[in-house]
Design an enzyme around this catalytic site. Structure first.
Site, PDB file in Angstrom:
ATOM      1  N   ARG A   1       0.806  -1.229   0.000  1.00  0.00           N
ATOM      2  CA  ARG A   1       0.000   0.000   0.000  1.00  0.00           C
ATOM      3  C   ARG A   1       0.837   1.277   0.000  1.00  0.00           C
ATOM      4  NH1 ARG A   1      -2.961  -3.483   3.439  1.00  0.00           N
ATOM      5  NH2 ARG A   1      -4.947  -4.104   2.503  1.00  0.00           N
TER       6      ARG A   1
ATOM      7  N   LYS B   1       1.336  11.186 -10.146  1.00  0.00           N
ATOM      8  CA  LYS B   1       0.457  10.304 -10.904  1.00  0.00           C
ATOM      9  C   LYS B   1       1.235   9.083 -11.363  1.00  0.00           C
ATOM     10  CE  LYS B   1      -3.351  12.975 -12.857  1.00  0.00           C
ATOM     11  NZ  LYS B   1      -4.027  13.384 -14.111  1.00  0.00           N
TER      12      LYS B   1
ATOM     13  N   GLU C   1       5.416  18.551 -24.354  1.00  0.00           N
ATOM     14  CA  GLU C   1       4.923  18.926 -23.025  1.00  0.00           C
ATOM     15  C   GLU C   1       5.457  20.286 -22.596  1.00  0.00           C
ATOM     16  OE1 GLU C   1       2.698  17.665 -21.120  1.00  0.00           O
ATOM     17  OE2 GLU C   1       2.382  15.598 -21.793  1.00  0.00           O
TER      18      GLU C   1
ATOM     19  N   LYS D   1       4.159  22.741 -13.651  1.00  0.00           N
ATOM     20  CA  LYS D   1       3.492  21.549 -13.139  1.00  0.00           C
ATOM     21  C   LYS D   1       3.409  21.575 -11.621  1.00  0.00           C
ATOM     22  CE  LYS D   1       2.791  16.700 -13.706  1.00  0.00           C
ATOM     23  NZ  LYS D   1       3.053  15.474 -14.480  1.00  0.00           N
TER      24      LYS D   1
ATOM     25  N   GLU E   1      -6.740  16.255  -8.763  1.00  0.00           N
ATOM     26  CA  GLU E   1      -7.592  16.643  -9.882  1.00  0.00           C
ATOM     27  C   GLU E   1      -9.054  16.753  -9.465  1.00  0.00           C
ATOM     28  OE1 GLU E   1      -8.160  14.655 -14.078  1.00  0.00           O
ATOM     29  OE2 GLU E   1      -6.086  15.340 -13.909  1.00  0.00           O
TER      30      GLU E   1
ATOM     31  N   ARG F   1      -5.841  20.837 -11.790  1.00  0.00           N
ATOM     32  CA  ARG F   1      -4.845  19.923 -12.352  1.00  0.00           C
ATOM     33  C   ARG F   1      -5.232  19.433 -13.746  1.00  0.00           C
ATOM     34  NH1 ARG F   1      -1.202  15.481  -9.277  1.00  0.00           N
ATOM     35  NH2 ARG F   1      -0.194  14.624 -11.113  1.00  0.00           N
TER      36      ARG F   1
ATOM     37  N   ASN G   1      -3.757  18.375 -18.739  1.00  0.00           N
ATOM     38  CA  ASN G   1      -4.205  17.487 -19.807  1.00  0.00           C
ATOM     39  C   ASN G   1      -4.572  18.246 -21.079  1.00  0.00           C
ATOM     40  OD1 ASN G   1      -4.049  14.974 -18.360  1.00  0.00           O
ATOM     41  ND2 ASN G   1      -5.801  15.665 -17.170  1.00  0.00           N
TER      42      ASN G   1
ATOM     43  N   HIS H   1      -4.587  16.519 -24.382  1.00  0.00           N
ATOM     44  CA  HIS H   1      -4.381  15.092 -24.145  1.00  0.00           C
ATOM     45  C   HIS H   1      -5.574  14.211 -24.523  1.00  0.00           C
ATOM     46  CE1 HIS H   1      -0.766  16.393 -22.231  1.00  0.00           C
ATOM     47  NE2 HIS H   1      -0.496  15.221 -21.703  1.00  0.00           N
TER      48      HIS H   1
ATOM     49  N   HIS I   1      -4.383  11.100 -26.512  1.00  0.00           N
ATOM     50  CA  HIS I   1      -4.530   9.712 -26.072  1.00  0.00           C
ATOM     51  C   HIS I   1      -5.309   8.893 -27.101  1.00  0.00           C
ATOM     52  CE1 HIS I   1      -3.830  10.742 -21.544  1.00  0.00           C
ATOM     53  NE2 HIS I   1      -2.707  10.639 -22.227  1.00  0.00           N
TER      54      HIS I   1
ATOM     55  N   HIS J   1       4.595  10.084 -27.136  1.00  0.00           N
ATOM     56  CA  HIS J   1       3.568  10.835 -26.419  1.00  0.00           C
ATOM     57  C   HIS J   1       3.626  12.330 -26.727  1.00  0.00           C
ATOM     58  CE1 HIS J   1       0.781  12.019 -23.283  1.00  0.00           C
ATOM     59  NE2 HIS J   1       1.704  12.774 -22.728  1.00  0.00           N
TER      60      HIS J   1
END
Length: 370
Positions: A122, A144, A186, A228, A238, A248, A252, A255, A259, A271
């Site tokens: 965990r 993330k 980016e 960022k 987010e 947040r 994206n 994106h 994606h 990417h």
């Protein structure tokens, strides 16, 4: 920002604060970040970077028992079976909650390694050592983590902030040119959503902006990381921003389409290249929806194209891309959401754009002209 000799320390505040160190030859800083309580370190690295990783491995082996695990290249590493192999290795080695993970590689390595650290017992400490421009300004900062599934990219993951990030600019000296250029996707994105100086630097001298030996690229890296950090600290998970800011979700930008393109290309496209195309797409969508003026929409193709990034795409049809966008993480039910700009550094959310506008923006993306 705190300058310490040749290093710059960017602090990430919040409930689990940590530092992002930007500089050169940073391996010796690892033990100070990992701490004295750690006995074992799992070193998760892109298998093709074994030689580049030697200085880091040497420092780690001086202080800890090290389990080195080579990972597949690129997006192939972000798979459930790869994560399971890592979990099995940690179990066999007897890793406990006081032990740690260090990642060394690009964004896919960072995402997978962070996910393994987040889910083992965990959550155990993780330090990221990103080796690509894309990972430095994107994947390594913000907590993330994730893996891909057949349904889409990054649909399985967790928030797990690192104990620290070492951005060693020396690794960019050996980065293939096409990978460095892809990482600029980016960086330029950060210019549009928050820091216009990034756009000015890129447009003034695109060659300097992509020169790993010169002073401009390090400044761009620091500026993009700062963008960022500022966004993440304000909205870690987010849940949304304030005063109309997307929070947040702004990271994206571009994106949703990016994606979809990556999925259509079976993740064979880099990417950052997909992000550049996606940003140009959403700029046109914003223009059609009455958010963005013609000049700023056109500036997207100019800025991304200046550093050699693609700005058009026709490899998949509109209907296929629309279907892929509908399963994007940012959708709500069957309603599409896009981060768009009212102007540079003025992002807002566009909810449920008309299919007419979605298709018209695709036509521009596919044909390259309004």
């Amino acid at each position: 920002m705190t300058d310490q000799g040749t290093h710059t320390v960017l602090h990430v505040g919040g409930a689990s604060p940590y530092d992002v160190v930007v500089g050169r030859a940073l391996a010796d800083r690892l033990p100070g970040i990992l701490g004295e309580a750690v006995q074992r370190v799992a070193f998760l690295h892109a298998a093709e970077l074994t030689e580049l990783a030697e200085p880091v491995l040497r420092v780690l082996r001086e202080h800890y028992d090290v389990l080195a695990l080579g990972l597949p290249s690129g997006e192939a590493t972000k798979a459930a079976e790869v994560a399971n192999e890592c979990w099995d290795a940690l179990g066999e080695a007897g890793f406990t909650r006081s032990d740690a993970v260090v990642t060394f590689g690009g964004g896919a390595t960072t995402d997978l390694g962070g996910f393994v650290a987040a889910t083992w017992l965990r959550g155990v400490r993780v330090v990221h050592v990103p080796t690509t421009l894309l990972a430095m300004v994107d994947a390594a900062v913000g907590g993330k983590t994730g893996i891909n599934t057949g349904a889409g990219k990054n649909l399985v993951g967790s928030f797990h902030e690192p104990a620290g990030v070492l951005v060693d600019l020396d690794t960019l000296l050996t980065l293939p040119r096409e990978e460095l250029v892809a990482g600029m996707g980016e960086v330029v994105k950060c210019g549009f959503i928050a820091d216009p100086v990034i756009l000015d630097l890129v447009e003034k001298d695109p060659d300097a902006a992509t020169d790993p030996h010169g002073p401009v690229l390090p400044e761009l890296v620091e500026r993009a990381i700062r963008v960022k950090i500022d966004v993440v600290v304000a909205d870690l998970k987010e849940t949304g921003g304030s005063d109309g800011h997307p929070g947040r979700e702004v990271l994206n930008y571009g994106h949703t389409m990016a994606h979809a393109i990556e999925r259509a290309e079976r993740y064979s496209m880099r990417h950052g290249e997909a992000v550049a195309i996606g940003c140009c797409y959403v700029a046109e969508l914003a223009r059609l929806a009455g958010h963005l003026d013609d000049a700023t929409a056109a500036r997207h193709a100019t800025a991304f194209g200046a550093v050699g990034l693609p700005t058009t795409y026709s490899g998949a049809g509109f209907d296929d891309l629309l279907a892929a966008m509908r399963v994007d993480k940012k959708s709500r039910g069957n309603t599409l959401r896009f981060v768009v700009l009212d102007e540079v550094a003025k992002p807002v959310v566009l909810t449920g754009p008309s299919e007419e506008h979605l298709r018209a923006a695709y036509d521009v993306m596919a044909g390259g002209a309004a």
